[in-house]
Write an enzyme that holds these catalytic residues in place. Structure first.
Site, PDB file in Angstrom:
ATOM      1  N   ARG A   1      44.373  42.379  39.601  1.00  0.00           N
ATOM      2  CA  ARG A   1      44.123  43.625  38.864  1.00  0.00           C
ATOM      3  C   ARG A   1      42.628  43.781  38.548  1.00  0.00           C
ATOM      4  O   ARG A   1      41.900  42.783  38.473  1.00  0.00           O
ATOM      5  CB  ARG A   1      44.953  43.681  37.577  1.00  0.00           C
ATOM      6  CG  ARG A   1      44.772  42.522  36.641  1.00  0.00           C
ATOM      7  CD  ARG A   1      46.006  42.386  35.744  1.00  0.00           C
ATOM      8  NE  ARG A   1      45.835  41.352  34.740  1.00  0.00           N
ATOM      9  CZ  ARG A   1      46.085  40.070  34.949  1.00  0.00           C
ATOM     10  NH1 ARG A   1      46.452  39.637  36.140  1.00  0.00           N
ATOM     11  NH2 ARG A   1      45.932  39.181  33.980  1.00  0.00           N
TER      12      ARG A   1
ATOM     13  N   ASP B   1      39.692  36.945  23.736  1.00  0.00           N
ATOM     14  CA  ASP B   1      39.223  37.340  25.058  1.00  0.00           C
ATOM     15  C   ASP B   1      38.003  36.494  25.410  1.00  0.00           C
ATOM     16  O   ASP B   1      37.259  36.055  24.524  1.00  0.00           O
ATOM     17  CB  ASP B   1      38.879  38.836  25.082  1.00  0.00           C
ATOM     18  CG  ASP B   1      39.125  39.446  26.457  1.00  0.00           C
ATOM     19  OD1 ASP B   1      39.324  38.679  27.432  1.00  0.00           O
ATOM     20  OD2 ASP B   1      39.114  40.685  26.567  1.00  0.00           O
TER      21      ASP B   1
ATOM     22  N   CYS C   1      33.046  58.448  24.521  1.00  0.00           N
ATOM     23  CA  CYS C   1      34.283  58.298  23.749  1.00  0.00           C
ATOM     24  C   CYS C   1      34.354  59.473  22.777  1.00  0.00           C
ATOM     25  O   CYS C   1      33.330  60.088  22.467  1.00  0.00           O
ATOM     26  CB  CYS C   1      34.269  57.011  22.932  1.00  0.00           C
ATOM     27  SG  CYS C   1      34.143  55.544  23.944  1.00  0.00           S
TER      28      CYS C   1
ATOM     29  N   ARG D   1      38.257  40.447  37.205  1.00  0.00           N
ATOM     30  CA  ARG D   1      38.311  39.126  36.584  1.00  0.00           C
ATOM     31  C   ARG D   1      39.572  38.363  36.993  1.00  0.00           C
ATOM     32  O   ARG D   1      39.573  37.146  37.046  1.00  0.00           O
ATOM     33  CB  ARG D   1      38.262  39.280  35.060  1.00  0.00           C
ATOM     34  CG  ARG D   1      38.358  37.978  34.306  1.00  0.00           C
ATOM     35  CD  ARG D   1      38.170  38.176  32.813  1.00  0.00           C
ATOM     36  NE  ARG D   1      36.845  38.666  32.479  1.00  0.00           N
ATOM     37  CZ  ARG D   1      36.590  39.574  31.530  1.00  0.00           C
ATOM     38  NH1 ARG D   1      37.562  40.069  30.813  1.00  0.00           N
ATOM     39  NH2 ARG D   1      35.356  39.964  31.293  1.00  0.00           N
ATOM     40  N   TYR D   2      40.647  39.084  37.235  1.00  0.00           N
ATOM     41  CA  TYR D   2      41.932  38.450  37.560  1.00  0.00           C
ATOM     42  C   TYR D   2      42.272  38.744  39.029  1.00  0.00           C
ATOM     43  O   TYR D   2      41.825  39.754  39.582  1.00  0.00           O
ATOM     44  CB  TYR D   2      43.038  39.021  36.679  1.00  0.00           C
ATOM     45  CG  TYR D   2      42.797  38.871  35.196  1.00  0.00           C
ATOM     46  CD1 TYR D   2      43.133  37.696  34.530  1.00  0.00           C
ATOM     47  CD2 TYR D   2      42.235  39.911  34.468  1.00  0.00           C
ATOM     48  CE1 TYR D   2      42.909  37.571  33.164  1.00  0.00           C
ATOM     49  CE2 TYR D   2      42.013  39.799  33.110  1.00  0.00           C
ATOM     50  CZ  TYR D   2      42.354  38.623  32.456  1.00  0.00           C
ATOM     51  OH  TYR D   2      42.125  38.498  31.114  1.00  0.00           O
TER      52      TYR D   2
ATOM     53  N   LYS E   1      41.905  36.550  29.134  1.00  0.00           N
ATOM     54  CA  LYS E   1      42.498  36.600  27.799  1.00  0.00           C
ATOM     55  C   LYS E   1      43.294  35.328  27.539  1.00  0.00           C
ATOM     56  O   LYS E   1      44.040  34.879  28.415  1.00  0.00           O
ATOM     57  CB  LYS E   1      43.424  37.806  27.675  1.00  0.00           C
ATOM     58  CG  LYS E   1      42.701  39.112  27.776  1.00  0.00           C
ATOM     59  CD  LYS E   1      43.656  40.278  27.647  1.00  0.00           C
ATOM     60  CE  LYS E   1      42.883  41.582  27.679  1.00  0.00           C
ATOM     61  NZ  LYS E   1      42.148  41.804  28.936  1.00  0.00           N
TER      62      LYS E   1
ATOM     63  N   CYS F   1      33.113  48.167  18.588  1.00  0.00           N
ATOM     64  CA  CYS F   1      33.432  48.280  20.021  1.00  0.00           C
ATOM     65  C   CYS F   1      32.899  47.104  20.847  1.00  0.00           C
ATOM     66  O   CYS F   1      31.748  46.701  20.718  1.00  0.00           O
ATOM     67  CB  CYS F   1      32.833  49.571  20.563  1.00  0.00           C
ATOM     68  SG  CYS F   1      33.161  49.770  22.323  1.00  0.00           S
TER      69      CYS F   1
ATOM     70  N   CYS G   1      33.478  53.586  17.909  1.00  0.00           N
ATOM     71  CA  CYS G   1      33.987  52.625  16.930  1.00  0.00           C
ATOM     72  C   CYS G   1      32.912  51.583  16.656  1.00  0.00           C
ATOM     73  O   CYS G   1      32.275  51.084  17.590  1.00  0.00           O
ATOM     74  CB  CYS G   1      35.240  51.954  17.465  1.00  0.00           C
ATOM     75  SG  CYS G   1      36.383  53.146  18.187  1.00  0.00           S
TER      76      CYS G   1
ATOM     77  N   ASP H   1      35.653  40.485  19.319  1.00  0.00           N
ATOM     78  CA  ASP H   1      34.696  39.853  20.230  1.00  0.00           C
ATOM     79  C   ASP H   1      33.348  39.661  19.538  1.00  0.00           C
ATOM     80  O   ASP H   1      32.984  40.412  18.636  1.00  0.00           O
ATOM     81  CB  ASP H   1      34.511  40.716  21.493  1.00  0.00           C
ATOM     82  CG  ASP H   1      35.772  40.724  22.352  1.00  0.00           C
ATOM     83  OD1 ASP H   1      36.472  39.697  22.391  1.00  0.00           O
ATOM     84  OD2 ASP H   1      36.054  41.767  22.967  1.00  0.00           O
TER      85      ASP H   1
ATOM     86  N   ARG I   1      32.323  47.286  23.946  1.00  0.00           N
ATOM     87  CA  ARG I   1      31.356  47.791  24.931  1.00  0.00           C
ATOM     88  C   ARG I   1      30.240  48.590  24.244  1.00  0.00           C
ATOM     89  O   ARG I   1      29.714  49.549  24.771  1.00  0.00           O
ATOM     90  CB  ARG I   1      32.084  48.614  25.988  1.00  0.00           C
ATOM     91  CG  ARG I   1      33.108  47.769  26.720  1.00  0.00           C
ATOM     92  CD  ARG I   1      33.555  48.322  28.047  1.00  0.00           C
ATOM     93  NE  ARG I   1      34.435  47.365  28.686  1.00  0.00           N
ATOM     94  CZ  ARG I   1      35.676  47.621  29.091  1.00  0.00           C
ATOM     95  NH1 ARG I   1      36.178  48.835  28.971  1.00  0.00           N
ATOM     96  NH2 ARG I   1      36.415  46.682  29.655  1.00  0.00           N
TER      97      ARG I   1
HETATM   98  S1  SF4 Z   1      36.642  50.835  21.047  1.00  0.00           S
HETATM   99 FE1  SF4 Z   1      34.763  51.358  22.179  1.00  0.00          FE
HETATM  100  S2  SF4 Z   1      35.481  52.132  24.134  1.00  0.00           S
HETATM  101 FE2  SF4 Z   1      37.219  52.204  22.725  1.00  0.00          FE
HETATM  102  S3  SF4 Z   1      37.170  54.263  21.838  1.00  0.00           S
HETATM  103 FE3  SF4 Z   1      36.069  52.935  20.452  1.00  0.00          FE
HETATM  104  S4  SF4 Z   1      33.916  53.097  21.088  1.00  0.00           S
HETATM  105 FE4  SF4 Z   1      35.155  53.879  22.763  1.00  0.00          FE
END
Ligand code: SF4
Length: 362
Positions: A102, A316, A111, A98-99, A321, A118, A115, A279, A120
């Site tokens: 980097r 973001d 994971c 994206r940048y 960002k 998340c 979470c 997000d 993603r």
């Molecule tokens: S925020 Fe998403 S990518 Fe990060 S540890 Fe939690 S579930 Fe995994």
């Protein structure tokens, strides 16, 4: 024999069903049905370590809210699968460019814990093609050819669920590329599975410096002795550790909690780096806060506490960002500026520079 203190034990014994979860928290039959329904849509798994931080009775426990599926994940429709448009900014599977200087290289879809907020959520916990060695190699090949890239963020999922050998294979390949100056990891394991930070891992990482780690603590109750030990081990290996929190309704969207988190991080020598606006991910709407919440928090932190404790508040976007705060610059001319301090008092400073000196500064 593996013990509770190893990360392999934690991974092998993750909680993925209601009856195991009941060893840690009280769950009614109705809640059990809701967890099963939301968990069928969005993957869940919780390390025994993280589950041990939960309040047994309180359904609003901030640890529980981050880890246990909620029926609210199925009751909101405003989120998107990929609001940051990462998929359209991937020249090879799993590499996000994206940048200009980097890239982010996703090397795992797994994971330690999934979470609930998340970013993603669309692919974590799913077996996806982008995390095969072939895909990782394609990303490394891309970085090799793109000489403008000086910084590689290794991310996921969580890269630290990979074995030391796999991580070293990635690092060794990246370190053959002359233009890669720094390598960063994004990992939540210091928070969700601190047992992952071992002497062996730290010794291996230290061979490939400069290495940086950004982790992800959201609540002061996550700042345990185990987490502090993990951070200390990384720091002693010469790895600076930063923290990226997500602003989450009902978890850390008030000043007392946020201050306690930020001060606790500094005591662990972890630098608060970003505070993300959550997000707009599908299934996360119940965590969203108005933009003013983050702006107000920053207003009540900046000047009122150690500057090192104040993260950048970030929205973001597919365009990158965007750091946000309420400007302290009230007025700016060629001649003077009016500035506002943290208590709202204004002062005027001269901006005038003698023309000869101004030329020297160009
Ligand atoms: S925020 Fe998403 S990518 Fe990060 S540890 Fe939690 S579930 Fe995994």
């Amino acid at each position: 024999m593996e013990t509770l203190d190893t990360w392999q034990w934690q991974m092998a014994n993750r909680i993925t069903d209601i009856s195991s979860l009941r060893n840690y928290v009280e769950i009614s039959e109705q809640q059990a049905g809701e967890i099963a329904a939301a968990g069928a849509r969005f993957r869940w798994a919780i390390t025994p370590y993280y589950a041990s931080l939960m309040d047994r009775k309180d359904v609003n426990c901030p640890i529980r809210m981050q880890a246990i599926p909620s029926i609210l994940e199925l009751q909101n429709y405003n989120g998107m699968q990929d609001p940051l448009q990462e998929e359209t900014q991937s020249p090879t599977p799993g590499l996000i460019h994206r940048y200009p200087d980097r890239v982010a290289l996703t090397v795992s879809s797994e994971c330690a814990m999934y979470c609930r907020h998340c970013t993603r959520k669309r692919f974590v916990g799913q077996p996806v093609q982008r995390t095969t060695w072939q895909a990782i190699q394609a990303g490394i090949d891309y970085v090799t050819k793109a000489e403008s890239i000086r910084d590689v963020l290794i991310t996921g999922g969580d890269p630290f669920v990979l074995s030391d050998d796999r991580l070293e294979r990635i690092l060794r390949a990246l370190r053959t590329i002359d233009h890669v100056e720094i390598i960063r990891f994004g990992t939540r394991t210091p928070c969700t599975m601190p047992q992952r930070i071992t002497d062996q891992l730290c010794d291996m990482l230290a061979k490939y410096h400069p290495i940086w780690v950004n982790t992800h603590f959201n609540h002061p109750r996550e700042l345990t002795e185990e987490a502090a030990k993990a951070a200390d081990m990384l720091l002693r290996a010469g790895i600076p550790v930063g923290n990226q929190s997500v602003l989450l309704r009902g978890i850390n969207d008030n000043l007392d909690t946020m201050k306690s988190l930020l001060h606790g991080l500094l005591k662990m020598r972890i630098r608060p780096y970003y505070l993300y606006q959550c997000d707009r991910i599908v299934g996360t709407e119940h965590f969203w806060t108005p933009l003013t919440t983050g702006l107000d928090l920053i207003d009540h932190l900046q000047g009122y506490t150690t500057g090192l404790a104040v993260p950048q508040f970030i929205v973001d976007s597919p365009m990158g960002k965007i750091p946000l705060n309420r400007s302290k610059l009230v007025e700016l001319t060629d001649d003077h500026a009016v500035l506002r301090n943290y208590e709202g008092q204004t002062m005027t400073i001269s901006c005038w520079v003698e023309p000869r000196l101004a030329l020297l500064a160009i």
